[in-house]
Design a protein around this motif. Structure first.
Motif, mmCIF file in Angstrom:
data_model
loop_
_atom_site.group_PDB
_atom_site.id
_atom_site.type_symbol
_atom_site.label_atom_id
_atom_site.label_comp_id
_atom_site.label_asym_id
_atom_site.label_seq_id
_atom_site.Cartn_x
_atom_site.Cartn_y
_atom_site.Cartn_z
ATOM 1 N N SER A 84 0.837 -1.215 0.000
ATOM 2 C CA SER A 84 0.000 0.000 0.000
ATOM 3 C C SER A 84 0.864 1.256 0.000
ATOM 4 C CB SER A 84 -0.932 -0.012 1.215
ATOM 5 O OG SER A 84 -1.874 -1.053 1.120
ATOM 6 N N LEU A 85 1.952 1.238 0.758
ATOM 7 C CA LEU A 85 2.862 2.382 0.735
ATOM 8 C C LEU A 85 3.520 2.523 -0.638
ATOM 9 C CD1 LEU A 85 4.571 2.039 4.245
ATOM 10 C CD2 LEU A 85 2.895 3.751 3.542
ATOM 11 N N ALA A 86 3.784 1.397 -1.300
ATOM 12 C CA ALA A 86 4.338 1.465 -2.652
ATOM 13 C C ALA A 86 3.350 2.116 -3.618
ATOM 14 C CB ALA A 86 4.705 0.063 -3.132
ATOM 15 N N VAL A 87 2.061 1.767 -3.504
ATOM 16 C CA VAL A 87 1.035 2.384 -4.359
ATOM 17 C C VAL A 87 0.960 3.887 -4.097
ATOM 18 C CG1 VAL A 87 -1.442 2.434 -4.851
ATOM 19 C CG2 VAL A 87 -0.283 0.241 -4.566
ATOM 20 N N ARG A 133 10.318 -5.299 -1.444
ATOM 21 C CA ARG A 133 10.272 -5.870 -0.099
ATOM 22 C C ARG A 133 9.002 -6.692 0.096
ATOM 23 N NH1 ARG A 133 12.694 -8.284 3.971
ATOM 24 N NH2 ARG A 133 11.676 -7.893 5.975
ATOM 25 N N ALA A 134 7.855 -6.183 -0.358
ATOM 26 C CA ALA A 134 6.602 -6.934 -0.248
ATOM 27 C C ALA A 134 6.635 -8.188 -1.113
ATOM 28 C CB ALA A 134 5.422 -6.044 -0.639
ATOM 29 N N ALA A 135 7.264 -8.099 -2.296
ATOM 30 C CA ALA A 135 7.380 -9.274 -3.159
ATOM 31 C C ALA A 135 8.259 -10.335 -2.524
ATOM 32 C CB ALA A 135 7.940 -8.861 -4.520
ATOM 33 N N ARG A 159 11.281 5.326 -7.405
ATOM 34 C CA ARG A 159 12.312 4.457 -6.850
ATOM 35 C C ARG A 159 11.917 3.944 -5.472
ATOM 36 N NH1 ARG A 159 18.247 6.874 -7.489
ATOM 37 N NH2 ARG A 159 18.651 4.764 -6.717
ATOM 38 N N ALA A 160 11.316 4.802 -4.661
ATOM 39 C CA ALA A 160 10.842 4.349 -3.349
ATOM 40 C C ALA A 160 9.718 3.339 -3.500
ATOM 41 C CB ALA A 160 10.374 5.549 -2.526
ATOM 42 N N GLY A 161 8.841 3.570 -4.498
ATOM 43 C CA GLY A 161 7.764 2.618 -4.735
ATOM 44 C C GLY A 161 8.291 1.255 -5.143
ATOM 45 N N VAL A 162 9.306 1.229 -6.006
ATOM 46 C CA VAL A 162 9.890 -0.042 -6.428
ATOM 47 C C VAL A 162 10.557 -0.746 -5.253
ATOM 48 C CG1 VAL A 162 11.683 -1.070 -7.872
ATOM 49 C CG2 VAL A 162 10.164 0.662 -8.826
ATOM 50 N N ALA A 163 11.241 0.015 -4.402
ATOM 51 C CA ALA A 163 11.911 -0.592 -3.248
ATOM 52 C C ALA A 163 10.895 -1.217 -2.288
ATOM 53 C CB ALA A 163 12.748 0.462 -2.531
ATOM 54 N N LEU A 164 9.807 -0.506 -2.018
ATOM 55 C CA LEU A 164 8.766 -1.055 -1.140
ATOM 56 C C LEU A 164 8.104 -2.268 -1.782
ATOM 57 C CD1 LEU A 164 7.184 2.316 0.023
ATOM 58 C CD2 LEU A 164 8.347 0.681 1.507
ATOM 59 N N GLY A 183 10.650 3.230 -12.980
ATOM 60 C CA GLY A 183 11.271 3.425 -11.680
ATOM 61 C C GLY A 183 12.474 2.543 -11.432
ATOM 62 N N VAL A 184 12.845 1.736 -12.412
ATOM 63 C CA VAL A 184 13.976 0.824 -12.274
ATOM 64 C C VAL A 184 14.517 0.554 -13.668
ATOM 65 C CG1 VAL A 184 12.578 -1.277 -12.465
ATOM 66 C CG2 VAL A 184 14.707 -1.331 -11.142
ATOM 67 N N ARG A 185 15.775 0.096 -13.758
ATOM 68 C CA ARG A 185 16.352 -0.207 -15.059
ATOM 69 C C ARG A 185 15.588 -1.361 -15.710
ATOM 70 N NH1 ARG A 185 22.687 -1.239 -15.220
ATOM 71 N NH2 ARG A 185 22.559 0.959 -14.562
ATOM 72 N N GLN A 186 15.304 -1.215 -16.988
ATOM 73 C CA GLN A 186 14.474 -2.192 -17.679
ATOM 74 C C GLN A 186 15.185 -3.538 -17.788
ATOM 75 O OE1 GLN A 186 13.354 -1.061 -21.667
ATOM 76 N NE2 GLN A 186 11.565 -2.406 -21.674
#
Length: 402
Positions: free
Chosen positions: A180-183, A207-209, A199-204, A229-232
């Motif tokens: 939810s924080l990632a969303v 972690r959830a994944a 980038r913060a969304g991808v990091a969160l 938000g991340v390298r393809q």
């Protein structure tokens, strides 16, 4: 034996009987004046300090519950709260007696409460329900922190408090709170468009994944495929999508009440629906695990927080405010916090989603039956030309910014 005045002391037995007789007369007269009944000796005794009658009970009628130590009762209540299937299972215990009410609100009991203990309906929301959730959150219950955080952030529009409660749950490795924080980070919810932090969304999301959250796995896979938000990395993104679909299928097959036929997912025909315009290179058959939207399985049970938000905005006319839309996935309930926050379907433009996970679930449930490009509507009216096969890629709903 005589006293100095020459009076003889009474005998011991006679003196005790005389004292008892006098005491009984005084008690009887006092009770008669006060209007109290004269109870039989042995059943009740007079407590002089508090001036009240206390029952001593009869032989063979001892209340064993009062003799149980508090730590044993708390242990039993922890098991009950953790296995409660609805709020009434736990509330009925609290209203039984004063002792159970006091021990039931112990921090250890509240910290073990199950998510279904907080499954409060939106039309039953009150200050007492809010206080109960706050007590559970203060006791360290991660589910209560997440549920109350979602309610405060989206329903009560208390963004700061809601986000802090979800962060408290995320610190305890609560996967739904991390997602939810990632969303929120992906959409910049609660702020402006410039507040997005991909980038913060991808990091969160990562972690959830890692904790096995299916929606986070699917979201992370699409981020890697699209370079969002991340390298393809298309290969790694596909691996995450396959893992998400496999976990989703395993969760359904492990549920005996799912009603899904055993071989229903083994075959997949991309021509089953006219909206799927690009068959696979290997022919009409393929593995649904390799699809971006996974197997055609029943939707998972929505979280109590999502059900609460869906009911909350349904009571208020299905809108979160002037010009604000809700996520089109019926099991989500998230509203926009500003106009044009959510991304819409690039094929039909009629639906909008807060995340890729909601898009995938809604596609399987209903949207694949309704989604059609504008050119197809025109062609059906006899005014259009060729089918726009390039719109939406391979027939999947690709979201773009509004």
């Amino acid at each position: 034996m005589r006293t100095r005045r020459g009076i003889s002391y009474p005998r011991r037995g006679v003196a005790v009987n005389a004292c008892n007789t006098a005491a009984e007369k005084r008690t009887s007269s006092t009770n008669y004046k006060r209007g109290k009944p004269d109870f039989t000796a042995g059943e009740y005794m007079v407590c002089r300090k508090r001036n009240r009658l206390v029952s001593t009970g009869k032989k063979g009628e001892t209340d064993m519950f009062d003799s149980l130590p508090d730590d044993l009762v708390i242990s039993i209540l922890c098991k009950l709260s953790s296995s409660a299937s609805c709020p009434s299972d736990f509330i009925n215990v609290l209203i039984t007696c004063r002792r159970l009410n006091g021990l039931g609100l112990h921090s250890l009991v509240l910290s073990k409460a199950s998510p279904k203990s907080f499954a409060i309906k939106a039309n039953n929301w009150s200050d007492s329900a809010h206080r109960f959730l706050k007590l559970c959150a203060d006791a360290g219950n991660a589910e209560a922190c997440y549920t109350l955080g979602m309610i405060r952030f989206y329903c009560l529009q208390n963004r700061g408090s809601g986000a802090s409660l979800m962060a408290k749950a995320a610190i305890s490795s609560h996967a739904p709170a991390l997602y939810s924080l990632a969303v929120i980070q992906f959409n910049g919810s609660g702020g402006s468009k410039s507040d997005k932090d991909l980038r913060a969304g991808v990091a969160l999301c990562a972690r959830a994944a890692f904790l096995g959250h299916i929606d986070a796995l699917r979201e992370l896979g699409h981020c890697l495929q699209d370079g969002y938000g991340v390298r393809q990395n298309v290969t790694e993104g596909r691996r995450f999508l396959v893992q998400a679909n496999a976990r989703e299928l395993a969760a359904v097959l492990s549920n005996p009440n799912s009603g899904l036929p055993t071989r229903a997912w083994l075959t997949w025909n991309p021509h089953a629906h006219p909206n799927h315009r690009h068959p696979s290179e290997n022919g009409p058959s393929g593995c649904p695990l390799l699809s971006d939207f996974g197997c055609n399985v029943p939707a998972p049970e929505a979280h109590p927080a999502s059900r609460f938000m869906t009911e909350w905005f349904a009571i208020r006319g299905g809108s979160a405010g002037s010009g604000l839309r809700l996520c089109s996935h019926t099991g989500c309930g998230r509203p926009e916090t500003r106009k044009h926050e959510f991304r819409r379907c690039s094929v039909c433009g009629a639906v909008n989603y807060c995340s890729r996970a909601c898009q995938a679930l809604d596609w399987k449930l209903r949207h694949k039956e309704d989604c059609a490009p504008v050119e197809r509507w025109v062609d059906e009216d006899g005014e259009g030309g060729d089918d726009a096969g390039g719109v939406g890629g391979d027939g999947d709903d690709v979201m773009v910014e509004s």
